[in-house]
Motif scaffolding. Structure first.
Motif, PDB file in Angstrom:
ATOM      1  N   ASN A   7       0.810  -1.226   0.000  1.00 26.05           N
ATOM      2  CA  ASN A   7       0.000   0.000   0.000  1.00 26.05           C
ATOM      3  C   ASN A   7       0.841   1.272   0.000  1.00 26.05           C
ATOM      4  O   ASN A   7       0.299   2.371   0.078  1.00 26.05           O
ATOM      5  N   LEU A   8       2.173   1.128  -0.097  1.00 25.99           N
ATOM      6  CA  LEU A   8       3.013   2.309   0.014  1.00 25.99           C
ATOM      7  C   LEU A   8       2.888   3.201  -1.216  1.00 25.99           C
ATOM      8  O   LEU A   8       2.671   2.726  -2.328  1.00 25.99           O
ATOM      9  N   LYS A   9       2.993   4.489  -0.988  1.00 29.73           N
ATOM     10  CA  LYS A   9       2.975   5.476  -2.053  1.00 29.73           C
ATOM     11  C   LYS A   9       4.326   6.191  -2.038  1.00 29.73           C
ATOM     12  O   LYS A   9       4.644   6.915  -1.102  1.00 29.73           O
ATOM     13  N   ILE A  10       5.092   5.946  -3.078  1.00 28.23           N
ATOM     14  CA  ILE A  10       6.405   6.565  -3.167  1.00 28.23           C
ATOM     15  C   ILE A  10       6.249   8.044  -3.494  1.00 28.23           C
ATOM     16  O   ILE A  10       5.593   8.406  -4.466  1.00 28.23           O
ATOM     17  N   GLN A  11       6.825   8.899  -2.667  1.00 30.84           N
ATOM     18  CA  GLN A  11       6.749  10.341  -2.874  1.00 30.84           C
ATOM     19  C   GLN A  11       8.101  10.850  -3.379  1.00 30.84           C
ATOM     20  O   GLN A  11       9.102  10.757  -2.686  1.00 30.84           O
ATOM     21  N   ILE A  12       8.102  11.382  -4.602  1.00 33.55           N
ATOM     22  CA  ILE A  12       9.321  11.880  -5.217  1.00 33.55           C
ATOM     23  C   ILE A  12       9.235  13.401  -5.360  1.00 33.55           C
ATOM     24  O   ILE A  12       8.168  13.945  -5.665  1.00 33.55           O
ATOM     25  N   ASN A  13      10.349  14.090  -5.156  1.00 37.11           N
ATOM     26  CA  ASN A  13      10.424  15.532  -5.326  1.00 37.11           C
ATOM     27  C   ASN A  13       9.846  15.946  -6.679  1.00 37.11           C
ATOM     28  O   ASN A  13      10.295  15.477  -7.728  1.00 37.11           O
ATOM     29  N   GLU A  14       8.864  16.831  -6.664  1.00 43.73           N
ATOM     30  CA  GLU A  14       8.170  17.222  -7.887  1.00 43.73           C
ATOM     31  C   GLU A  14       9.047  17.973  -8.876  1.00 43.73           C
ATOM     32  O   GLU A  14       8.722  18.061 -10.064  1.00 43.73           O
ATOM     33  N   LYS A  15      10.187  18.496  -8.417  1.00 45.99           N
ATOM     34  CA  LYS A  15      11.089  19.218  -9.307  1.00 45.99           C
ATOM     35  C   LYS A  15      11.868  18.272 -10.223  1.00 45.99           C
ATOM     36  O   LYS A  15      12.483  18.708 -11.190  1.00 45.99           O
ATOM     37  N   ILE A  16      11.829  16.988  -9.911  1.00 51.45           N
ATOM     38  CA  ILE A  16      12.582  16.012 -10.701  1.00 51.45           C
ATOM     39  C   ILE A  16      11.844  15.663 -11.994  1.00 51.45           C
ATOM     40  O   ILE A  16      12.466  15.365 -13.005  1.00 51.45           O
TER      41      ILE A  16
END
Length: 225
Positions: A7-16
């Motif tokens: 159920n994990l949601k990977i959160q990545i920096n939106e600037k990437i």
């Protein structure tokens, strides 16, 4: 842990990224196939044109998600370290003994990676091969300082910081915990590379794993008087 990781949601920096690839089937396909293609031909030979041919889409469609292939590699690296962080957090959450906690943490970040079937579009075992071969290319650029300011490497640094905190529990008097753990995390990638390609300059082999070496190194280092 598998239930939580599913159920994990990977959160990545939106600037990437330009558009979050996790929000569409095409974006997920770009991630899935870029991992396989980079592993197949190497990052230096990898292009969006080749990826477009592999996924049956225009090269321009990939640029709608990533500005360039460097940003894609940073994204994949961020995804990998975020996944690693989840594993680290859940594996050590209920461990009270600092030494046992540190042993588990070192094992997680240095052991051979197997594919997590909970993430259908990401093959973690292949992604691990890319991290071993290509991760330093995300850091060794002229733009590293600016990208660091923008938080591109925050997840990677957070993984190291979590283990550093455990080292400080085990031996609060040890003065080089950051250098020790950053050496362990990145060094383990290098040992896997040597084990595969330059076997005569490493003791790691089919019998002795990088995990065994780093567990021994950390234990002996922290136990020195």
């Amino acid at each position: 842990m598998n239930t939580v990781l599913s159920n994990l949601k990977i959160q990545i920096n939106e600037k990437i990224f330009v558009k979050n690839p996790e929000t569409s089937d095409l974006g997920k396909k770009i991630l899935e196939q870029s991992i396989l293609l980079i592993d197949e031909i190497g990052f230096d030979n990898f292009t969006f044109k080749k990826l477009g041919e592999k996924i049956g889409s225009n090269e321009s469609s990939i640029y709608r998600y990533f500005e360039n292939k460097h940003k894609l590699l940073v994204y994949l690296s961020s995804w990998y370290w975020s996944w690693m962080e989840y594993k680290l957090v859940f594996a050590t959450a209920n461990i009270l003994d600092p030494k046992e906690k540190l042993k588990i943490a070192i094992t997680i970040v240095t052991e051979k990676v197997t594919d997590d079937l909970n993430t259908a579009h990401i093959n973690e075992s292949v992604l691990n091969k890319i991290i071993i071969a290509e991760f330093t290319k995300t850091l060794h650029t002229k733009e590293v300082d600016q990208e660091n300011k923008e938080g591109f490497f925050l997840i990677y640094k957070r993984v190291i910081a979590r283990i550093v905190a455990i080292v400080n529990e085990v031996n609060p008097n040890y003065p080089y915990s950051k250098s020790l753990i950053s050496s362990v995390v990145e060094g383990s990638l290098h040992q896997y590379f040597l084990k595969e390609h330059l076997k005569t300059i490493t003791d790691c082999n089919e019998i002795v794993s990088p995990t065994e070496f780093y567990l021994n190194l950390v234990e002996n280092t922290l136990n020195k008087k």
